[in-house]
Design a protein around this motif. Structure first.
Motif, PDB file in Angstrom:
ATOM      1  N   ARG A  60       0.831  -1.206   0.000  1.00 44.38           N
ATOM      2  CA  ARG A  60       0.000   0.000   0.000  1.00 44.38           C
ATOM      3  C   ARG A  60       0.876   1.272   0.000  1.00 44.38           C
ATOM      4  O   ARG A  60       0.617   2.208  -0.759  1.00 44.38           O
ATOM      5  N   LEU A  61       1.923   1.278   0.815  1.00 40.34           N
ATOM      6  CA  LEU A  61       2.806   2.441   0.873  1.00 40.34           C
ATOM      7  C   LEU A  61       3.607   2.598  -0.423  1.00 40.34           C
ATOM      8  O   LEU A  61       3.856   3.723  -0.876  1.00 40.34           O
ATOM      9  N   LYS A  62       3.987   1.468  -1.012  1.00 37.43           N
ATOM     10  CA  LYS A  62       4.719   1.536  -2.276  1.00 37.43           C
ATOM     11  C   LYS A  62       3.839   2.093  -3.390  1.00 37.43           C
ATOM     12  O   LYS A  62       4.291   2.930  -4.199  1.00 37.43           O
ATOM     13  N   LYS A  63       2.588   1.670  -3.432  1.00 36.66           N
ATOM     14  CA  LYS A  63       1.659   2.194  -4.434  1.00 36.66           C
ATOM     15  C   LYS A  63       1.447   3.687  -4.248  1.00 36.66           C
ATOM     16  O   LYS A  63       1.344   4.445  -5.227  1.00 36.66           O
ATOM     17  N   ARG A  64       1.405   4.131  -3.005  1.00 31.41           N
ATOM     18  CA  ARG A  64       1.256   5.558  -2.738  1.00 31.41           C
ATOM     19  C   ARG A  64       2.467   6.340  -3.241  1.00 31.41           C
ATOM     20  O   ARG A  64       2.326   7.462  -3.761  1.00 31.41           O
ATOM     21  N   LEU A  65       3.668   5.760  -3.104  1.00 29.71           N
ATOM     22  CA  LEU A  65       4.868   6.438  -3.600  1.00 29.71           C
ATOM     23  C   LEU A  65       4.816   6.625  -5.107  1.00 29.71           C
ATOM     24  O   LEU A  65       5.164   7.693  -5.629  1.00 29.71           O
ATOM     25  N   TYR A  66       4.403   5.584  -5.835  1.00 24.94           N
ATOM     26  CA  TYR A  66       4.285   5.702  -7.286  1.00 24.94           C
ATOM     27  C   TYR A  66       3.255   6.771  -7.660  1.00 24.94           C
ATOM     28  O   TYR A  66       3.453   7.528  -8.627  1.00 24.94           O
ATOM     29  N   ARG A  67       2.161   6.835  -6.920  1.00 30.75           N
ATOM     30  CA  ARG A  67       1.135   7.836  -7.203  1.00 30.75           C
ATOM     31  C   ARG A  67       1.662   9.241  -6.919  1.00 30.75           C
ATOM     32  O   ARG A  67       1.408  10.180  -7.691  1.00 30.75           O
ATOM     33  N   ARG A  68       2.400   9.385  -5.846  1.00 25.23           N
ATOM     34  CA  ARG A  68       2.995  10.694  -5.535  1.00 25.23           C
ATOM     35  C   ARG A  68       3.983  11.114  -6.615  1.00 25.23           C
ATOM     36  O   ARG A  68       4.063  12.297  -6.982  1.00 25.23           O
ATOM     37  N   LEU A  69       4.751  10.165  -7.141  1.00 22.50           N
ATOM     38  CA  LEU A  69       5.709  10.480  -8.204  1.00 22.50           C
ATOM     39  C   LEU A  69       4.997  10.959  -9.464  1.00 22.50           C
ATOM     40  O   LEU A  69       5.427  11.938 -10.097  1.00 22.50           O
ATOM     41  N   GLU A  70       3.905  10.294  -9.854  1.00 35.90           N
ATOM     42  CA  GLU A  70       3.150  10.707 -11.040  1.00 35.90           C
ATOM     43  C   GLU A  70       2.576  12.113 -10.858  1.00 35.90           C
ATOM     44  O   GLU A  70       2.660  12.953 -11.778  1.00 35.90           O
ATOM     45  N   GLN A  71       2.013  12.389  -9.702  1.00 32.99           N
ATOM     46  CA  GLN A  71       1.463  13.719  -9.449  1.00 32.99           C
ATOM     47  C   GLN A  71       2.565  14.779  -9.422  1.00 32.99           C
ATOM     48  O   GLN A  71       2.378  15.899  -9.906  1.00 32.99           O
ATOM     49  N   PHE A  72       3.702  14.413  -8.876  1.00 27.97           N
ATOM     50  CA  PHE A  72       4.819  15.355  -8.792  1.00 27.97           C
ATOM     51  C   PHE A  72       5.331  15.724 -10.179  1.00 27.97           C
ATOM     52  O   PHE A  72       5.600  16.895 -10.472  1.00 27.97           O
ATOM     53  N   LEU A  73       5.459  14.729 -11.064  1.00 24.94           N
ATOM     54  CA  LEU A  73       5.972  14.989 -12.407  1.00 24.94           C
ATOM     55  C   LEU A  73       4.950  15.684 -13.293  1.00 24.94           C
ATOM     56  O   LEU A  73       5.319  16.316 -14.293  1.00 24.94           O
ATOM     57  N   ALA A  74       3.661  15.592 -12.950  1.00 19.15           N
ATOM     58  CA  ALA A  74       2.617  16.224 -13.765  1.00 19.15           C
ATOM     59  C   ALA A  74       2.432  17.698 -13.428  1.00 19.15           C
ATOM     60  O   ALA A  74       1.710  18.411 -14.139  1.00 19.15           O
ATOM     61  N   THR A  75       3.085  18.190 -12.379  1.00 20.56           N
ATOM     62  CA  THR A  75       2.935  19.593 -11.977  1.00 20.56           C
ATOM     63  C   THR A  75       3.778  20.481 -12.886  1.00 20.56           C
ATOM     64  O   THR A  75       5.000  20.323 -12.949  1.00 20.56           O
ATOM     65  N   PRO A  76       3.168  21.434 -13.615  1.00 22.07           N
ATOM     66  CA  PRO A  76       3.943  22.297 -14.524  1.00 22.07           C
ATOM     67  C   PRO A  76       4.719  23.364 -13.754  1.00 22.07           C
ATOM     68  O   PRO A  76       4.334  23.771 -12.658  1.00 22.07           O
ATOM     69  N   CYS A  77       5.832  23.812 -14.345  1.00 23.25           N
ATOM     70  CA  CYS A  77       6.647  24.862 -13.734  1.00 23.25           C
ATOM     71  C   CYS A  77       7.457  25.549 -14.824  1.00 23.25           C
ATOM     72  O   CYS A  77       7.861  24.921 -15.818  1.00 23.25           O
ATOM     73  N   GLN A  78       7.693  26.867 -14.662  1.00 23.84           N
ATOM     74  CA  GLN A  78       8.412  27.648 -15.655  1.00 23.84           C
ATOM     75  C   GLN A  78       9.907  27.742 -15.364  1.00 23.84           C
ATOM     76  O   GLN A  78      10.661  28.257 -16.192  1.00 23.84           O
ATOM     77  N   ASP A  79      10.334  27.294 -14.195  1.00 26.59           N
ATOM     78  CA  ASP A  79      11.754  27.367 -13.850  1.00 26.59           C
ATOM     79  C   ASP A  79      12.549  26.408 -14.741  1.00 26.59           C
ATOM     80  O   ASP A  79      12.173  25.251 -14.925  1.00 26.59           O
ATOM     81  N   LYS A  80      13.687  26.887 -15.296  1.00 30.52           N
ATOM     82  CA  LYS A  80      14.457  26.081 -16.235  1.00 30.52           C
ATOM     83  C   LYS A  80      15.083  24.867 -15.559  1.00 30.52           C
ATOM     84  O   LYS A  80      15.110  23.772 -16.137  1.00 30.52           O
ATOM     85  N   ASP A  81      15.603  25.034 -14.351  1.00 30.43           N
ATOM     86  CA  ASP A  81      16.204  23.903 -13.647  1.00 30.43           C
ATOM     87  C   ASP A  81      15.148  22.853 -13.295  1.00 30.43           C
ATOM     88  O   ASP A  81      15.402  21.648 -13.373  1.00 30.43           O
ATOM     89  N   VAL A  82      13.971  23.314 -12.913  1.00 30.46           N
ATOM     90  CA  VAL A  82      12.881  22.384 -12.609  1.00 30.46           C
ATOM     91  C   VAL A  82      12.475  21.623 -13.865  1.00 30.46           C
ATOM     92  O   VAL A  82      12.261  20.399 -13.831  1.00 30.46           O
ATOM     93  N   GLN A  83      12.377  22.313 -14.978  1.00 33.65           N
ATOM     94  CA  GLN A  83      11.992  21.663 -16.233  1.00 33.65           C
ATOM     95  C   GLN A  83      13.044  20.631 -16.657  1.00 33.65           C
ATOM     96  O   GLN A  83      12.701  19.540 -17.123  1.00 33.65           O
TER      97      GLN A  83
END
Length: 456
Positions: free
Chosen positions: A335-358
């Motif tokens: 259950r905790l491992k599945k939550r980590l994968y879900r957090r990773l997907e949400q984290f990578l889907a967040t847009p940002c204009q910073d060049k280093d972040v991109q």
């Protein structure tokens, strides 16, 4: 400032000249402050000692706590020599002495004076009527046609290729400690012959490494006759395989591991590792943490700080989950491992204009299936520390010996480092292990290419 500019200031009005001098003095003061304050790219040798960071003092003193029993060197189990010390007269007043009033024993471990042992080998040749040739017993105490003993060659190879002592210093050590005169060229030629003899064992280690279940890989810069080459390291827990090539690209990996590697590859984010497929890959977390620290030095934006905080927390949560895997139930772990994968997907889907972040987001999206491999398989680490540790000794040797001058020297370096380091990883004596390999190779080496004169 040039001479003409100085003359122009002197020809100005008094107030204007004073103002110009003050402006120049302010610029000079700012420049001095910048020079005194080192930046992240300032070489260590250019920083004054008083500006370098000092280590924090230990919170507790060294040694054992008060009340604990002291520890000293253990008494030797075997005694090889005996000496008795007695006196007939007092060393101060020269008065004759009677029987000793007390006696105690003292054990001293030391090394004896060593002189080279020269052995004359008389080798008899016999005519074989069946094979129609002269046969003779093989001498395994030295390489073919060599006057230096095999143990000496192996011992000096260990000093140079694993310990990192320079060739000239080894020559001095042999002269002082062993009373043996030898040239640096004679040593290097003996090492090349030894590496040529042991090349089959080197290739065998390469085959075992390429068929391993979990493999660590890393590379670092190397020099061959002044030109940039690369030292590759492919290592398991018991074997270590070194390779020196002019390329840092994927053909090196494909040649050793093939296009499809059947195990788990633990590596950094070098693009060459993307060109092969594997059962699974684990990208090194330490390289990600190092990248975050590097960007912190020049990027202070709020977007970057938020990105850095979330990514660091996500990676550390994954590491903590791996550490307590055996302490929680399987259902809770999944259950905790599945939550980590879900957090990773949400984290990578967040847009940002910073060049280093991109830039980092693009990298993480490319390798998102290779970040949490250590949670899926046993015996897999999120770090590539094992390969980094195997690189440490060659890097120290690189600083001392200035690398290689020829292709044959580079091959000798790779072969002997591989055999010596693999023996060390297996808990064996590297010198004795390499000596046994060499003697076995001398016994099995064919003599078809050698010719003998019957009259001799």
């Amino acid at each position: 400032m040039t001479r003409d500019e100085a003359i122009a200031i002197l020809e100005m009005d008094r107030e204007d000249a004073i103002q110009a001098i003050l402006i120049l003095a302010e610029k000079a003061e700012k420049y001095d402050r910048l020079c005194d304050k080192p930046g992240p790219t300032t070489p260590s040798g250019s920083i004054p000692p008083y500006l370098k960071p000092t280590k924090k003092k230990r919170k507790r003193p060294c040694g054992r706590k008060k009340g604990h029993k002291g520890v000293c060197r253990k008494r030797p189990e075997t005694v090889t020599a005996y000496q008795t010390h007695s006196m007939e007269s007092c060393p101060d007043c020269h008065q004759p002495l009677q029987k000793p009033v007390r006696t105690y024993k003292r054990y001293i471990e030391d090394i004896p004076r060593l002189d080279p042992v020269v052995t004359e080998h008389t080798v008899h040749g016999y005519w074989c009527a069946c094979c129609k040739k002269i046969v003779q017993p093989k001498v395994t105490d030295a390489l073919h046609g060599a006057r230096l003993g095999l143990r000496l060659v192996v011992f000096t190879a260990w000093l140079h290729y694993l310990i990192g002592i320079s060739v000239n210093n080894i020559v001095k050590m042999l002269s002082v400690f062993f009373n043996l005169q030898i040239s640096a060229g004679g040593l290097t030629q003996a090492w090349k012959s030894l590496a040529t003899l042991l090349e089959p064992q080197y290739n065998e280690i390469g085959q075992k490494v390429s068929a391993s279940a979990v493999l660590h890989a890393d590379e670092t810069g190397w020099r061959l006759n002044g030109k940039t080459h690369w030292l590759w390291c492919f290592t398991t827990q018991k074997l270590c395989y070194y390779l020196i090539t002019p390329s840092r690209g994927s053909p090196v990996i494909k040649k050793l591991l093939g296009i499809l590697f059947g195990g788990i590859l633990i590596c950094d984010f070098l693009g060459a590792y993307n060109k092969i497929s594997a059962l699974a890959k684990q990208r090194c977390f330490y390289h990600l943490f190092t990248e975050l620290v590097k960007v912190d030095a020049h990027n202070h934006s709020a977007a970057w700080k938020a990105f850095r905080k979330k990514l660091s927390r996500l990676l550390k949560d994954a590491i903590r989950l791996s550490e307590k895997k055996n302490q929680i139930s399987l259902v809770c772990f999944l259950r905790l491992k599945k939550r980590l994968y879900r957090r990773l997907e949400q984290f990578l889907a967040t847009p940002c204009q910073d060049k280093d972040v991109q830039r980092l987001t693009k990298r993480l999206k490319r390798h998102k299936q290779e970040l949490f491999t250590f949670l899926e398989h046993e015996g897999v680490s999120p770090y590539n520390n094992h390969a980094e540790q195997q690189m440490r000794k060659p890097v120290l040797t690189r600083k001392v010996s200035q690398q290689n001058r020829s292709v044959q020297g580079a091959n000798t370096q790779a072969i002997l480092m591989t055999l010596l380091r693999s023996a060390e990883l297996q808990g064996d004596n590297p010198v004795e292990n390499l000596l046994a390999y060499a003697k076995k190779a001398l016994l099995t080496k064919t003599t078809s290419g050698l010719t003998y004169n019957i009259a001799c």
